[in-house]
Scaffold this motif. Structure first.
Motif, PDB file in Angstrom:
ATOM      1  N   GLN A  85       0.843  -1.211   0.000  1.00 39.12           N
ATOM      2  CA  GLN A  85       0.000   0.000   0.000  1.00 39.12           C
ATOM      3  C   GLN A  85       0.874   1.255   0.000  1.00 39.12           C
ATOM      4  N   LEU A  86       1.938   1.237   0.779  1.00 41.00           N
ATOM      5  CA  LEU A  86       2.834   2.390   0.834  1.00 41.00           C
ATOM      6  C   LEU A  86       3.553   2.584  -0.509  1.00 41.00           C
ATOM      7  N   ALA A  87       4.030   1.503  -1.096  1.00 41.56           N
ATOM      8  CA  ALA A  87       4.730   1.611  -2.390  1.00 41.56           C
ATOM      9  C   ALA A  87       3.782   2.178  -3.454  1.00 41.56           C
ATOM     10  N   GLN A  88       2.523   1.745  -3.408  1.00 44.79           N
ATOM     11  CA  GLN A  88       1.545   2.260  -4.385  1.00 44.79           C
ATOM     12  C   GLN A  88       1.322   3.750  -4.167  1.00 44.79           C
ATOM     13  N   LEU A  89       1.229   4.125  -2.911  1.00 44.45           N
ATOM     14  CA  LEU A  89       1.027   5.535  -2.562  1.00 44.45           C
ATOM     15  C   LEU A  89       2.215   6.388  -3.013  1.00 44.45           C
ATOM     16  N   LEU A  90       3.404   5.812  -2.930  1.00 42.30           N
ATOM     17  CA  LEU A  90       4.604   6.544  -3.358  1.00 42.30           C
ATOM     18  C   LEU A  90       4.724   6.581  -4.872  1.00 42.30           C
ATOM     19  N   GLY A  91       3.948   5.714  -5.536  1.00 41.56           N
ATOM     20  CA  GLY A  91       3.939   5.729  -7.000  1.00 41.56           C
ATOM     21  C   GLY A  91       4.812   4.682  -7.648  1.00 41.56           C
ATOM     22  N   ARG A  92       5.225   3.637  -6.888  1.00 37.84           N
ATOM     23  CA  ARG A  92       6.022   2.580  -7.516  1.00 37.84           C
ATOM     24  C   ARG A  92       5.184   1.908  -8.605  1.00 37.84           C
ATOM     25  N   PRO A  93       5.663   1.925  -9.849  1.00 37.19           N
ATOM     26  CA  PRO A  93       4.816   1.449 -10.946  1.00 37.19           C
ATOM     27  C   PRO A  93       4.684  -0.070 -11.006  1.00 37.19           C
ATOM     28  N   ASP A  94       5.748  -0.783 -10.664  1.00 32.83           N
ATOM     29  CA  ASP A  94       5.750  -2.245 -10.771  1.00 32.83           C
ATOM     30  C   ASP A  94       5.801  -2.803  -9.365  1.00 32.83           C
ATOM     31  N   GLY A  95       4.895  -3.638  -8.981  1.00 34.80           N
ATOM     32  CA  GLY A  95       4.965  -4.207  -7.634  1.00 34.80           C
ATOM     33  C   GLY A  95       6.066  -5.251  -7.561  1.00 34.80           C
ATOM     34  N   ALA A  96       6.660  -5.388  -6.387  1.00 36.52           N
ATOM     35  CA  ALA A  96       7.584  -6.506  -6.175  1.00 36.52           C
ATOM     36  C   ALA A  96       6.734  -7.748  -5.926  1.00 36.52           C
ATOM     37  N   ALA A  97       7.306  -8.924  -6.153  1.00 39.96           N
ATOM     38  CA  ALA A  97       6.633 -10.169  -5.773  1.00 39.96           C
ATOM     39  C   ALA A  97       7.207 -10.612  -4.427  1.00 39.96           C
TER      40      ALA A  97
END
Ligand code: GLU
Ligand code: ZN
Length: 309
Positions: free
Chosen positions: A214-226
């Motif tokens: 959720q935090l990475a998405q909020l920061l705008g990370r385009p590709d999620g880690a697995a």
């Protein structure tokens, strides 16, 4: 900082708050073994965000133990120390402040427990200081507004997971009252900055993953880690071995005359990766993971990788 130009990047990220023990070694076996299986690379990151608990002698011992074990990280060794990343964390924090997502929290743990009845299970922050906003002149922790949304991900070993951080822990603490960056914040910024796209760690951190996504998405990370969460080592009584327990350090085994392969074999056997405690060379870890742990999830992640520039 040199980031490998390679598709799959994972990391081993110990906190120098004690000596490496068998529990760390189980994680290292999964990290290095799977990285080799995937044709990826392993970064070594020292997670010394909690300045009060970390010590330089533990850091030196971790590096020495890894070298003795024959576990070689990729490139710079370590890729970073979180204690050296203050300026970067401030920059990320300021971007969140500018979006009005951060507020100062002056509550002590005791106060939160008293208000929420805390007790058993995880403490959920109740948003008490939300309306007072960001007050940089005020001594206190910094929290992030979390929308009440559900995070779903496919764990590479455990399968589909659903978490709701806002309901589980409430607004995330980014920096504590003693000005330490928190694990959740530092790890999310670092994993992104360092191009980490496969996170392999113990099941005790499973609940952190929804928060970090959720935090990475909020920061705008385009590709999620697995993510892959592996079983933890248990002692014969079934208790988790942790730094707080009287876990024996890797260096104690070494002092007793054990070889690196003896200790790796022992750790792998504890989590059922190896039939019994026979020696296991660091160069043979790949053999522990002969097949994809979860072909469906791996296929999904191949798709994600294609989208990553
Ligand atoms: N620094 C954490 C630890 O030593 C590991 C964090 C992680 O793998 O995300 O437990
Ligand atoms: Zn508060």
């Amino acid at each position: 900082m040199t980031i490998p130009a390679c598709n799959i990047v994972t990391r081993f990220a110990p906190s120098p708050t004690g000596y490496l023990h068998l529990g760390h070694l189980v994680n290292a076996i999964y990290v290095w073994g799977l990285a080799e299986r995937w044709g990826g690379q392993v970064l070594l990151r020292l997670e010394d965000h909690d300045r009060g608990r970390c010590r330089p002698e533990y850091e030196a011992a971790i590096l020495e133990d890894l070298d003795w074990l024959g576990l070689q990280p990729h490139g710079a060794f370590p890729v970073c120390r979180q204690s050296e990343r203050h300026a970067r964390y401030v920059q990320v924090l300021e971007a969140l402040v500018a979006r009005d997502l951060v507020y100062t929290c002056t509550c002590s743990r005791k106060e939160i427990v008293a208000r929420t009845g805390g007790g058993g299970g995880e403490l959920r922050y109740d948003g008490h200081c939300r309306d007072q906003g960001y007050r940089p002149e005020q001594q206190g922790g910094l929290r992030l507004h979390l929308d009440d949304h559900t995070v779903s991900f496919e764990d590479l070993l455990l399968g589909p997971q659903t978490q709701c951080p806002a309901r589980q822990c409430g607004d995330l603490l980014l920096r504590d009252r003693h000005d330490n960056w928190t694990y959740q914040f530092a790890v999310t910024v670092d994993d992104w900055d360092q191009g980490v796209n496969r996170i392999v760690r113990g099941e005790d951190l499973l609940e952190s993953t929804g928060r970090q996504i959720q935090l990475a998405q909020l920061l705008g990370r385009p590709d999620g880690a697995a993510f892959l969460h592996h079983p933890l080592i248990s002692d014969p009584g079934g208790h988790k071995l942790s730094k707080r327990d009287f876990a024996k350090g890797i260096r104690d085994y070494r002092a007793e005359g054990h070889t690196a392969a003896d200790v790796l074999g022992k750790a792998a056997a504890h989590v059922g990766l190896w039939p019994d405690a026979t020696p296991l060379a660091a160069t043979d870890l790949r053999a522990l993971f002969p097949t994809d742990t979860n072909p469906m999830a791996l296929a999904r992640n191949k798709h994600v990788e294609k989208e990553t520039p």
